[in-house]
Design a protein around this motif. Structure first.
Motif, short mmCIF file in Angstrom:
data_model
loop_
_atom_site.label_atom_id
_atom_site.label_comp_id
_atom_site.label_asym_id
_atom_site.label_seq_id
_atom_site.Cartn_x
_atom_site.Cartn_y
_atom_site.Cartn_z
N SER B 17 0.91 -1.29 0.07
CA SER B 17 0.05 0.02 0.18
C SER B 17 0.92 1.33 0.05
CB SER B 17 -0.71 0.03 1.22
OG SER B 17 -0.15 0.11 2.44
N ARG B 18 2.10 1.12 0.42
CA ARG B 18 3.11 2.27 0.42
C ARG B 18 3.20 3.21 -0.79
NH1 ARG B 18 7.43 2.87 4.39
NH2 ARG B 18 6.31 3.41 6.30
N PRO B 19 3.67 2.43 -2.01
CA PRO B 19 3.76 2.93 -3.30
C PRO B 19 2.60 3.62 -3.92
CG PRO B 19 4.20 0.56 -3.47
CD PRO B 19 4.27 0.76 -1.97
N VAL B 20 1.29 2.84 -3.57
CA VAL B 20 -0.06 3.48 -3.88
C VAL B 20 -0.25 4.70 -3.07
CG1 VAL B 20 -2.36 2.86 -3.96
CG2 VAL B 20 -0.90 0.92 -4.38
N MET B 21 -0.05 4.74 -1.89
CA MET B 21 -0.33 5.91 -0.86
C MET B 21 0.58 7.04 -1.73
SD MET B 21 -1.79 7.56 1.10
CE MET B 21 -2.41 7.33 2.79
N ASP B 22 1.84 6.94 -1.93
CA ASP B 22 2.80 7.69 -2.69
C ASP B 22 2.33 8.29 -3.79
OD1 ASP B 22 4.43 7.29 -0.30
OD2 ASP B 22 6.00 6.24 -1.60
N THR B 23 1.74 7.47 -4.49
CA THR B 23 1.07 7.94 -5.81
C THR B 23 -0.17 8.95 -5.38
OG1 THR B 23 1.88 6.04 -7.05
CG2 THR B 23 0.23 7.27 -8.23
N VAL B 24 -0.98 8.22 -4.82
CA VAL B 24 -2.46 8.95 -4.71
C VAL B 24 -1.99 10.32 -3.97
CG1 VAL B 24 -4.66 8.89 -3.02
CG2 VAL B 24 -3.66 6.94 -4.30
N ALA B 25 -1.28 10.33 -2.89
CA ALA B 25 -1.19 11.51 -2.11
C ALA B 25 0.02 12.30 -2.58
CB ALA B 25 -0.83 11.03 -0.52
N SER B 26 0.72 11.99 -3.93
CA SER B 26 1.78 13.08 -4.36
C SER B 26 1.16 14.13 -4.65
CB SER B 26 2.28 12.04 -5.61
OG SER B 26 1.22 12.22 -6.78
N ARG B 27 2.12 15.32 -4.88
CA ARG B 27 1.49 16.67 -5.24
C ARG B 27 0.63 16.42 -6.50
NH1 ARG B 27 6.55 20.27 -6.62
NH2 ARG B 27 6.90 19.22 -5.01
N TRP B 28 1.03 15.87 -7.41
CA TRP B 28 0.35 15.94 -8.86
C TRP B 28 -0.90 14.71 -8.73
CZ3 TRP B 28 1.32 20.22 -9.81
CH2 TRP B 28 2.64 20.99 -10.06
N GLY B 29 -0.53 13.73 -7.95
CA GLY B 29 -1.90 12.71 -7.75
C GLY B 29 -3.08 13.39 -7.13
N ILE B 30 -2.90 14.07 -6.08
CA ILE B 30 -4.13 14.75 -5.33
C ILE B 30 -4.97 15.35 -6.16
CG2 ILE B 30 -4.71 16.48 -3.62
CD1 ILE B 30 -2.37 15.08 -1.72
N LEU B 31 -4.05 16.49 -6.96
CA LEU B 31 -4.87 17.37 -7.93
C LEU B 31 -5.52 16.90 -9.13
CD1 LEU B 31 -2.18 20.49 -7.54
CD2 LEU B 31 -4.24 19.95 -6.24
N SER B 32 -4.71 15.90 -9.62
CA SER B 32 -5.31 15.09 -10.81
C SER B 32 -6.37 14.22 -10.46
CB SER B 32 -4.26 14.08 -11.41
OG SER B 32 -3.30 14.61 -11.70
N LEU B 33 -6.60 13.65 -9.24
CA LEU B 33 -7.67 13.16 -8.88
C LEU B 33 -8.99 13.97 -8.59
CD1 LEU B 33 -5.96 10.18 -6.59
CD2 LEU B 33 -7.64 9.78 -8.39
N VAL B 34 -8.37 14.86 -7.83
CA VAL B 34 -9.54 15.90 -7.55
C VAL B 34 -9.98 16.66 -8.91
CG1 VAL B 34 -10.29 18.05 -6.33
CG2 VAL B 34 -8.80 16.22 -5.13
N ALA B 35 -9.22 16.98 -9.79
CA ALA B 35 -9.62 17.59 -11.06
C ALA B 35 -10.67 16.84 -11.76
CB ALA B 35 -8.28 17.88 -11.81
N LEU B 36 -10.55 15.35 -11.66
CA LEU B 36 -11.45 14.56 -12.31
C LEU B 36 -12.75 14.51 -11.76
CD1 LEU B 36 -8.58 11.99 -13.80
CD2 LEU B 36 -10.12 13.45 -15.14
N GLN B 37 -12.80 14.97 -10.73
CA GLN B 37 -14.18 14.73 -9.95
C GLN B 37 -15.48 15.17 -10.60
OE1 GLN B 37 -14.11 15.93 -5.81
NE2 GLN B 37 -14.97 14.01 -5.34
N ASP B 38 -15.27 16.05 -11.47
CA ASP B 38 -16.45 16.72 -12.00
C ASP B 38 -16.73 15.87 -13.33
OD1 ASP B 38 -14.55 17.94 -13.05
OD2 ASP B 38 -15.44 19.87 -13.37
N GLY B 39 -16.15 14.99 -13.66
CA GLY B 39 -16.32 14.18 -14.89
C GLY B 39 -15.01 14.05 -15.77
N THR B 40 -15.23 13.81 -16.97
CA THR B 40 -14.09 13.26 -17.95
C THR B 40 -13.37 14.49 -18.53
OG1 THR B 40 -15.54 11.47 -18.57
CG2 THR B 40 -13.65 12.05 -20.02
N HIS B 41 -12.18 14.34 -18.55
CA HIS B 41 -11.34 15.42 -19.05
C HIS B 41 -10.33 14.98 -19.98
CE1 HIS B 41 -13.15 18.69 -16.80
NE2 HIS B 41 -13.08 17.83 -15.75
#
Lengths: 123, 123
Positions: B17-41
């Motif tokens: 789970s460590r590398p997954v957490m690193d990806t998800v919580a990385s600077r760009w991982g967080i922003l990318s996931l949240v940016a996709l929350q309102d739909g397809t881009h």
DNA sequence: CTGCATCCATAATGATACTG
DNA sequence: CAGTATCATTATGGATGCAG
């Protein structure tokens, strides 16, 4: 000094919330904050708990969190010295949310592992 | 293949789970996931949204999130090509939690800014 | 015990140019 | 448009020595 009327937006390249988010959501920032959720801990206690962190990175991370007002550092100048770390109110609020994130992610790991295996299989 | 009976613990040095957490919580991982929350881009749409991300890092981050089964990538081989990114169910759950974290952190920024100023003042 | 300072090796990130 | 390749820069990690 008042920041009340300012809007903070982590999506903006030069928003001051960006470096704070980087610290909080960093590999060791998350684990340090969550490790402090159940109370006060000493340096080497945290070091054992946050498995794999180097002295240098833990020190650096804790100082950054202290600067952001999320972690409180208290020193007793005894011999040997006793340094204790705990969460501030703001730190506790954020740590709570991080714990929820960790729990969600750990609960999702079975699905994630399957997805990874399928993805790697395909190449 | 079953992972159901395994326990995942991000505090353990070698937990998957460590590398997954690193990806998800990385600077760009967080922003990318949240940016996709309102739909397809599309790729360049995300690039504009996630202010400051380089092509390379966005590409790398999206691929890692796709591998983890959090982001879905669909390609239409037209000319010019059209590549769309969206969240999977697991991705949506995690993105929701990340949004809460961002909102909490942005709301805490006034306090944090004051703490930083006080800290820097003291040295 | 709790760390900071330093040196070195390696990994992550970023800027830029280029391709199908 | 959606990337990949390349090179330069920066961040991170480990090891060691030292100080209060």
């Amino acid at each position: 000094m008042s920041f009340e009327e300012l809007v903070f937006d982590v999506f903006a390249r030069n928003c001051t919330s960006r470096p704070v988010m980087d610290t909080v959501a960093s590999r060791w920032g998350i684990l340090s904050l969550v490790a402090l959720q159940d109370g006060t801990h000493r340096f080497n206690e945290l070091r054992r708990r946050v498995d794999g962190v180097s002295e240098k990175m833990l020190s650096q991370t804790l100082h950054a969190l202290e600067r952001d007002g999320l972690v409180l550092r208290t020193v007793q100048s005894t011999i040997p010295p006793r340094v204790e770390y705990s969460l501030t109110d703001a730190g506790r609020r954020i740590a709570t949310k991080l714990t929820e994130l960790i729990e969600l992610l750990e609960a999702s790991m079975p699905d994630i592992s399957v997805a990874q295996a399928r993805y790697d299989e395909a190449r």
